[in-house]
Design an enzyme around this catalytic site. Structure first.
Site, short mmCIF file in Angstrom:
data_model
loop_
_atom_site.label_atom_id
_atom_site.label_comp_id
_atom_site.label_asym_id
_atom_site.label_seq_id
_atom_site.Cartn_x
_atom_site.Cartn_y
_atom_site.Cartn_z
N HIS A 223 0.80 -1.23 0.00
CA HIS A 223 0.00 0.00 0.00
C HIS A 223 0.83 1.27 0.00
CE1 HIS A 223 -3.42 -2.59 1.93
NE2 HIS A 223 -3.29 -2.79 0.63
N CYS B 127 6.06 18.75 -14.02
CA CYS B 127 4.89 18.95 -14.88
C CYS B 127 3.84 19.89 -14.32
CB CYS B 127 4.25 17.60 -15.21
SG CYS B 127 3.37 16.86 -13.79
#
Length: 255
Positions: free
Chosen positions: A122, A160
C-alpha cells in the site's frame, strides 16, 4: 492465553520451513502507537467518511483536505518505534538468511527494525509523488526541497505542475505493479507464511495466505482476535505480535 505447547507447535512448523515469509497488517503497527486508518478518524476528522479522505476523487475535489489529513497521519507515524514483534522478525530473517515481509502497513518500522526484504503493498506514507507520475511510476518528489505555502495544501510537481500526493494506495486504486508481482512470486514459492495482525478483510492481501496454502504452504496466524483467515490456519497464536513473536523466536532457538 497462548500456552507453551501452542508456541512449541508453531515453532515445530517453523523448524521444518526452508522458505518462510510474512504478511503483516495494521495490528503490528498499532502496537507501536500508530492508529489504524479507521482509528485516525477521530476528533476533527470524525465527521469525514473515508471516501472523502482517501480516494483519487476526494483528492481532485479537495486536495488540501486530503493533504492535511495525511500530514496529521504522518505526524503520528514519525515518533513511532519498532516494537518487539518487528525486532523478532528482523532476528528471524538472520536465522533463515531471507524472510520476505509482505506488509499492508505504510510505515517503515520493519525497515527500521532491521528487516531488509519488505514488500509494501500500500505504499509508504513518508514518501510523496507526482499525481500524474509524469517521469515514471512512481515519480517520487522530495517535498522538503521545494518551496511552497504549506498552509495552502499540497505543492506541485517541479516537472509537470501537477499536484503532489502521498505515495500510498487509496481506495479504488490498484496495487503498485512491482509490489504485487513481488508478492505473488513469494506466495508461489514459500512453504510457510506467518500472518500477523491483519483482519483478513482487505483485498487482495486477504487472499494471499489462501493462495500460499493452495501452493502447499503452512499458515501460522498471530492475532489478538479471530480474523476472517483464522479458520484456514494450521496454527493460531492468540495475542499481540510484540508478546507472541519473542516467545516463538525463543522456542525456535532452543532447538
Amino acid at each position: 492465553m497462548v500456552t507453551d505447547v501452542q508456541i512449541e507447535q508453531a515453532a515445530a512448523l517453523l523448524r521444518t520451513s526452508r522458505r518462510p515469509c510474512v504478511l503483516t497488517g495494521a495490528g503490528v503497527s498499532k502496537e507501536s502507537g500508530i492508529p489504524t486508518f479507521r482509528d485516525a478518524l477521530e476528533g476533527l476528522w470524525a465527521q469525514y467518511d473515508p471516501s472523502e479522505l482517501a480516494t483519487p476523487t476526494a483528492f481532485e475535489r479537495n486536495p488540501k483536505l486530503v493533504w492535511d489529513f495525511y500530514e496529521m497521519r504522518r505526524e503520528r507515524v514519525r515518533p513511532a518505534q519498532p516494537n518487539p514483534g518487528h525486532l523478532a522478525l528482523a532476528t528471524l530473517e538472520k536465522r533463515y538468511g531471507a524472510l520476505p515481509i509482505i506488509t499492508q502497513n505504510v510505515d517503515d518500522l520493519h525497515e527500521r527494525a532491521g528487516s531488509t526484504q519488505i514488500i509494501h503493498l500500500h505504499g509508504l506514507i513518508a514518501r510523496d509523488r507526482c499525481s500524474r507520475n509524469c517521469q515514471g511510476d512512481p515519480t517520487l518528489i522530495d517535498v522538503d526541497a521545494l518551496g511552497w505555502d504549506r498552509s495552502a495544501g499540497p505543492p506541485v510537481c517541479p516537472h509537470c505542475g501537477a499536484l503532489i500526493r502521498p505515495d500510498v494506495v487509496w481506495f479504488g486504486e490498484i496495487l503498485p505493479e512491482k509490489a504485487l508481482s513481488d508478492a505473488i512470486a513469494v506466495i508461489e514459492t514459500t512453504d510457510l507464511m506467518l500472518v500477523i495482525g491483519t483482519s483478513g478483510v482487505v483485498h487482495p492481501a486477504a487472499r494471499m495466505p489462501l493462495e500460499a496454502k493452495r501452493h502447499g504452504a503452512k499458515l501460522i496466524e498471530i492475532n489478538p482476535f479471530r480474523s476472517e483467515l483464522t479458520p484456514h490456519m494450521d496454527a493460531w497464536l492468540e495475542g499481540a505480535s510484540g508478546a507472541i513473536m519473542p516467545r516463538l523466536l525463543a522456542a525456535l532457538e532452543q532447538a
